[in-house]
Design a protein around this motif. Structure first.
Motif, PDB file in Angstrom:
ATOM      1  N   ASP A 348      13.493  19.439  22.881  1.00 35.11           N
ATOM      2  CA  ASP A 348      14.903  19.127  23.180  1.00 35.11           C
ATOM      3  C   ASP A 348      15.645  20.331  23.752  1.00 35.11           C
ATOM      4  O   ASP A 348      16.521  20.189  24.599  1.00 35.11           O
ATOM      5  CB  ASP A 348      15.614  18.634  21.909  1.00 35.11           C
ATOM      6  CG  ASP A 348      15.236  17.189  21.598  1.00 35.11           C
ATOM      7  OD1 ASP A 348      14.404  16.618  22.335  1.00 35.11           O
ATOM      8  OD2 ASP A 348      15.774  16.638  20.621  1.00 35.11           O
ATOM      9  N   ILE A 373      17.912  10.993  28.058  1.00 38.05           N
ATOM     10  CA  ILE A 373      17.349  11.011  26.698  1.00 38.05           C
ATOM     11  C   ILE A 373      16.058  11.840  26.670  1.00 38.05           C
ATOM     12  O   ILE A 373      15.334  11.855  25.684  1.00 38.05           O
ATOM     13  CB  ILE A 373      17.089   9.585  26.143  1.00 38.05           C
ATOM     14  CG1 ILE A 373      16.214   8.769  27.096  1.00 38.05           C
ATOM     15  CG2 ILE A 373      18.392   8.875  25.827  1.00 38.05           C
ATOM     16  CD1 ILE A 373      15.643   7.493  26.471  1.00 38.05           C
ATOM     17  N   ILE A 451      11.461   8.941  21.267  1.00 45.14           N
ATOM     18  CA  ILE A 451      12.426   9.224  22.344  1.00 45.14           C
ATOM     19  C   ILE A 451      13.075   7.913  22.767  1.00 45.14           C
ATOM     20  O   ILE A 451      12.471   7.110  23.480  1.00 45.14           O
ATOM     21  CB  ILE A 451      11.724   9.892  23.551  1.00 45.14           C
ATOM     22  CG1 ILE A 451      11.057  11.204  23.126  1.00 45.14           C
ATOM     23  CG2 ILE A 451      12.713  10.131  24.689  1.00 45.14           C
ATOM     24  CD1 ILE A 451      10.242  11.885  24.207  1.00 45.14           C
ATOM     25  N   SER A 455      18.096   6.264  18.794  1.00 43.93           N
ATOM     26  CA  SER A 455      17.943   7.381  17.860  1.00 43.93           C
ATOM     27  C   SER A 455      18.808   8.579  18.261  1.00 43.93           C
ATOM     28  O   SER A 455      18.991   9.505  17.485  1.00 43.93           O
ATOM     29  CB  SER A 455      16.475   7.813  17.787  1.00 43.93           C
ATOM     30  OG  SER A 455      16.105   8.374  19.021  1.00 43.93           O
ATOM     31  N   GLN A 456      19.326   8.565  19.492  1.00 41.36           N
ATOM     32  CA  GLN A 456      20.082   9.731  19.947  1.00 41.36           C
ATOM     33  C   GLN A 456      21.591   9.498  20.015  1.00 41.36           C
ATOM     34  O   GLN A 456      22.376  10.439  20.009  1.00 41.36           O
ATOM     35  CB  GLN A 456      19.602  10.145  21.347  1.00 41.36           C
ATOM     36  CG  GLN A 456      18.142  10.537  21.375  1.00 41.36           C
ATOM     37  CD  GLN A 456      17.753  11.229  22.672  1.00 41.36           C
ATOM     38  OE1 GLN A 456      18.582  11.720  23.408  1.00 41.36           O
ATOM     39  NE2 GLN A 456      16.461  11.260  22.941  1.00 41.36           N
ATOM     40  N   ASP A 459      23.568  10.954  17.181  1.00 43.88           N
ATOM     41  CA  ASP A 459      23.141  12.280  16.751  1.00 43.88           C
ATOM     42  C   ASP A 459      23.801  13.306  17.683  1.00 43.88           C
ATOM     43  O   ASP A 459      23.461  13.391  18.869  1.00 43.88           O
ATOM     44  CB  ASP A 459      21.604  12.347  16.839  1.00 43.88           C
ATOM     45  CG  ASP A 459      21.081  13.744  16.595  1.00 43.88           C
ATOM     46  OD1 ASP A 459      21.891  14.659  16.339  1.00 43.88           O
ATOM     47  OD2 ASP A 459      19.851  13.925  16.683  1.00 43.88           O
ATOM     48  N   SER A 461      23.431  16.292  18.013  1.00 43.50           N
ATOM     49  CA  SER A 461      22.595  17.373  18.548  1.00 43.50           C
ATOM     50  C   SER A 461      21.521  16.838  19.502  1.00 43.50           C
ATOM     51  O   SER A 461      20.610  17.566  19.896  1.00 43.50           O
ATOM     52  CB  SER A 461      21.929  18.123  17.394  1.00 43.50           C
ATOM     53  OG  SER A 461      20.999  17.261  16.780  1.00 43.50           O
ATOM     54  N   SER A 462      21.611  15.568  19.863  1.00 49.59           N
ATOM     55  CA  SER A 462      20.545  14.987  20.700  1.00 49.59           C
ATOM     56  C   SER A 462      20.697  15.392  22.173  1.00 49.59           C
ATOM     57  O   SER A 462      21.753  15.863  22.599  1.00 49.59           O
ATOM     58  CB  SER A 462      20.580  13.461  20.594  1.00 49.59           C
ATOM     59  OG  SER A 462      21.768  12.975  21.185  1.00 49.59           O
ATOM     60  N   SER A 465      23.524  13.329  23.642  1.00 46.79           N
ATOM     61  CA  SER A 465      24.868  13.865  23.349  1.00 46.79           C
ATOM     62  C   SER A 465      25.155  15.092  24.204  1.00 46.79           C
ATOM     63  O   SER A 465      26.291  15.321  24.629  1.00 46.79           O
ATOM     64  CB  SER A 465      24.988  14.237  21.866  1.00 46.79           C
ATOM     65  OG  SER A 465      24.850  13.089  21.087  1.00 46.79           O
TER      66      SER A 465
END
Ligand code: NOJ
Length: 562
Positions: A348, A373, A451, A455-456, A459, A461-462, A465
């Protein structure tokens, strides 16, 4: 300024419709699927969609082989869906760009069918037919995808037609006025629907030389010579392009981005104040690993210094002449993380670093679906699983060049266009939330379980984001928006081979962007005026005594104001 340049403030998102979202459960993405995902795109902050071709097509080349410019292919839906997409996108503050593919059509286009059926038909001259020479094709040009650029006409003796891409994509003859008029009508018909403009495909190739009967020095083992050298940017092409601009694009204040590797000396004619397009894609750094004969079975090594030079050269010339566009990925490129970052360092942090590097450059950013993503190349397919015609042609070329089957496969799949065409990974549900069909048209990357958008999304910190934060910098409400969009690109060169650094400067406002493209810490001097921290892909670093330690793959944006 030739048009009102609304697109300078845009963030553009490319959708490859076959792979974005399947709404009708047939395993193939469609226009309704795109409509359903508009709220996601609005939330991401993008303001323009570039939709890869969804016109009627036999899909020999993923829709870049159009058999009817006035129809939507039934796999994608209908023209009513298209109208709904344009209208609904508008409600979400999003404009739509279509792909304009006018160098060639499909061999199933009615013009070409007529041209084959009746050599005396007027449509014969809509394409480029020539007699062979000495029992062979007129010359030894290699098509972009591989193999001869000439295909023998069935049932006619010694007659060939030209195709710069696949043999199912015959090149149009732009010397023919009727054909040009028909294309102009078609473009205006689409603009009338309320499009924001076009991404213009393979446009440098329209003009062909007058004499086809020459032999050229072979540039690879197949005895052929890459067509790109002979049909790109030929004298006279600009007249036709100006006509398109005058009679179509200008009238609608349309944004046009050309897919054209324009030589520096001619850039002004294409994208300067009186140029024919709003802007153009640059290939110099996206194709950094490609050899000059296009043989991507033998990718070359490159260094960060070289990458930096290419980016800087492009930035300096684009901002001087007009306006650039920046991209890391598209449907012809492998995933950026797999291309620019060594396998051991793909994570990431390095994905966010790449995002910073390109989103902060001068010019309008293009984000390709799934890039936000951090989607990666697919490494689990067998040869038969690939759909991309260019992958197969390149595999054949690799075999001709003497590679074993295994070597050819291993080499070709690294750059296969299907790496970026695997379906969008929305969630960890079956088929990644892309489709509920039994099977998808192209296999899903098995890493979708980790991925994916779901899930992002929540979040902070993804990677997703992080992209949103970078996009936010360009929004009017953000204190850094003007400098991010309009600030001059100013290179900052450290004597450090793995650092890419630059400033964006607008009057007395400046941003400093620092990128450490390596897995080692590097210390750099930082001017003390850059004391405000804007964005970091790791825990924010402190400047001490004018020095900053950039951790492995760290990217930082600093400002001289708050
Ligand atoms: C460029 C497009 O991006 C690519 O996907 C296509 O194969 C060729 N042009 C031919 O249209």
């Amino acid at each position: 300024m030739k048009h009102e340049a609304w697109w300078k403030k845009s963030v553009i998102y490319q959708i490859y419709p076959k792979s974005f979202q399947d709404d009708n459960h047939d395993g193939i993405g469609d226009l309704k699927g795109v409509i359903n995902r508009l709220p996601y795109l609005e939330k991401l902050g993008i303001t323009v969609i570039w939709l890869s071709p969804c016109y009627q097509s036999p899909m020999d080349d993923g829709g870049y082989d159009i058999s009817d410019y006035y129809e939507i292919d039934s796999i994608f839906g209908s023209m009513a869906d298209m109208d709904e997409l344009i209208a609904t996108a508008k409600k979400h503050g999003i404009k739509l760009l279509m792909d304009l593919v006018i160098n060639h059509t499909s061999d199933e286009h009615k013009w070409f069918k007529e041209a084959l059926a009746d050599p005396k038909s007027k449509y014969r001259d809509y394409y480029i037919f020539r007699e062979g020479k000495d029992g062979k094709a007129p010359n030894n040009w290699r098509s972009y995808f591989g193999g001869s650029a000439w295909e023998k006409v069935p049932n006619e003796e010694n007659m060939y037609f030209l195709h710069a891409f696949s043999k199912r994509q015959p090149d149009l003859n732009w010397e023919n006025t009727d054909m040009r008029e028909a294309i102009i009508d078609m473009i205006n018909w689409w603009l009338e629907k309320g499009l924001g403009g076009f991404r213009v495909d393979a446009i440098l190739n329209l003009k062909k030389p007058t004499n086809f009967y020459k032999s050229y020095p072979a540039d690879a083992e197949d005895g052929l010579s890459s067509i790109s050298k002979y049909i790109a940017n030929q004298p006279g092409i600009l007249d036709w392009l100006h006509e398109l601009d005058d009679r179509c694009f200008k009238k609608y204040n349309a944004f046009t981005v050309s897919e054209a590797d324009v030589p520096d000396r001619d850039l002004i004619d294409y994208v300067g104040p009186n140029g024919v397009f709003s802007t153009t894609f640059d290939f110099s750094y996206s194709d950094i690993a490609l050899p000059s004969n296009g043989a991507w079975y033998m990718l070359r090594d490159w260094t960060v210094v070289e990458l930096r030079e290419r980016i800087f050269n492009h930035q300096l010339k684009a901002q001087k002449i007009g306006w650039g566009v920046q991209y890391l990925e598209n449907h012809d490129q492998p995933r950026s993380i797999s291309k620019y970052i060594p396998e051991a360092d793909r994570n990431d942090t390095s994905k966010k670093l790449l995002a910073t590097l390109f989103m902060m450059l001068h010019g309008t950013p293009f984000i390709y679906q799934g890039q936000e993503i951090g989607m990666e190349n697919i490494t689990t397919l067998n040869l038969d699983d690939y759909d991309d015609i260019a992958t197969y042609e390149m595999y054949d070329r690799a075999l001709i060049a003497g590679l074993s089957k295994k070597e050819a496969f291993d080499a070709v799949v690294k750059r296969s266009r299907d790496n970026s065409r695997t379906p969008m990974q929305w969630s960890s549900e079956p088929h990644a939330g892309f489709s509920t069909a039994h099977q998808t048209w192209l296999k899903i990357n098995p890493n979708y379980t980790t991925i994916n958008v779901a899930s992002q999304e929540h979040d902070t910190s993804s990677v997703l984001s992080y992209y949103k934060k970078l996009i936010d910098l360009r929004k009017a409400a953000n204190p850094y928006s003007e400098v991010t969009i309009f600030g001059e690109f100013v290179p900052v060169v450290y004597n450090q081979e793995n650092i890419i650094a630059y400033q964006r400067v607008l009057n007395d406002q400046a941003l400093l962007i620092l990128i450490n493209l390596s897995n080692e810490s590097v210390v750099v001097d930082v001017d003390k005026t850059f004391k405000y921290h804007v964005l970091d892909n790791l825990a924010p670093s402190k400047i001490e005594d004018g020095e900053l330690v950039l951790k492995p793959y760290q990217s930082i944006i600093l400002a001289n104001y708050i």
